[in-house]
Scaffold this active site. Sequence first.
Site, mmCIF file in Angstrom:
data_model
loop_
_atom_site.group_PDB
_atom_site.id
_atom_site.type_symbol
_atom_site.label_atom_id
_atom_site.label_comp_id
_atom_site.label_asym_id
_atom_site.label_seq_id
_atom_site.Cartn_x
_atom_site.Cartn_y
_atom_site.Cartn_z
ATOM 1 N N HIS A 1 -6.494 -0.080 5.195
ATOM 2 C CA HIS A 1 -6.001 1.218 4.750
ATOM 3 C C HIS A 1 -7.183 2.164 4.872
ATOM 4 O O HIS A 1 -8.162 2.034 4.154
ATOM 5 C CB HIS A 1 -5.524 1.098 3.291
ATOM 6 C CG HIS A 1 -5.020 2.388 2.697
ATOM 7 N ND1 HIS A 1 -4.079 2.427 1.705
ATOM 8 C CD2 HIS A 1 -5.334 3.693 2.946
ATOM 9 C CE1 HIS A 1 -3.832 3.687 1.370
ATOM 10 N NE2 HIS A 1 -4.590 4.468 2.105
ATOM 11 N N CYS B 1 -3.508 8.695 5.355
ATOM 12 C CA CYS B 1 -4.197 7.479 5.791
ATOM 13 C C CYS B 1 -3.274 6.625 6.665
ATOM 14 O O CYS B 1 -2.063 6.831 6.690
ATOM 15 C CB CYS B 1 -4.612 6.636 4.594
ATOM 16 S SG CYS B 1 -6.017 7.285 3.685
ATOM 17 N N THR C 1 0.834 -1.199 0.000
ATOM 18 C CA THR C 1 0.000 0.000 0.000
ATOM 19 C C THR C 1 0.868 1.247 0.000
ATOM 20 O O THR C 1 2.035 1.195 0.393
ATOM 21 C CB THR C 1 -0.974 -0.010 1.202
ATOM 22 O OG1 THR C 1 -2.061 0.866 0.925
ATOM 23 C CG2 THR C 1 -0.311 0.387 2.503
#
Lengths: 122, 202
Positions: B65, B48, B43
């Site tokens: 996420h 985030c 990711t």
Amino acid sequence: MTMKTILTVEDSNSMRQMIGYILRSAGYNVVEAEDGSKGLAQAQSGKFDLVVTDQNMPNMDGLSLIKALRQMPDYKSTPVIMLTTEASDTMKQRGREAGATGWMVKPFDPNRLLEICQKLLG
Amino acid sequence: MTTVRMQDVGAPVTYFDPRFKVQAAKILPGEFYVTGRDMALVTVLGSCVSACIRDPESGIGGMNHFMLPGSSERSPASASARYGAYAMEVLINQLLKMGAKRSRLEAKIFGGCNALLGGGTQSIGESNARFVQEFLSTEGIAIAAQDLLDAYARKVYYFPRTGRVLLKKLRTLRNDTIQQRELEYSERLTNSRIDGEVEIFR
């Protein structure tokens, strides 16, 4: 009017504290249990006006708890709300068959939860 | 008005990663993935956060996420607290469904960079980072490693089978894809109905 007592069954500490906070803020007496089997033990040792339970929990899940409660004379018609991340129609159908009164999908609206509790507690 | 649900985002894209010679899944904002296979979960995080959680004994692990919806509400049951707890719960539930044991879970947490999305007195990245730390502490899940805040976006490779993490701080960004993705996700959370459905059977 006597204060209504709600049993909250939820394995996530954060979620259980949050649900407890919402219900207590609205004036309900709340007893917390951290899985289905502890919830069942609480239900056997006291009388609750309403039960709010999660589905996915260790030891005993929410559906099994509801089935067990419905076997007990004291809980044949007590409102039981399933409050869960499970959103599928299949799971909801299983909830209906197990004897759940209602199904709320997380994340949930606290005002909706209170509205439903108020309605079911008459 | 649409409802934002982690499950609705769809199964993350999986591909073969030639560098690590394993199957890899790319986790986008709002997604999560859990596996018992030897693979990489990848990711890229701006503001985030990702929680990478595994059961070291079974080797089952996963990654989410997410970010909290911007909300000025300061209550233990605020929209942020409810969505954050939900984002963590769907990941943990899936881990447990696949056979992980709650008591053995360990977490590695990343993200919450301060620079990409603007913030008020407390940056969005900081709120996200603090939420994950507090959630895990309340749940009694140990934090085995963390790399939070700071000014840079991060690319994270997580190998749930071993718990290994490769993290790269992106000091220069080639384009604004990360900001755009996070901005769209943030707008989706702000403008859509976060709360799930309610059905009364009788």
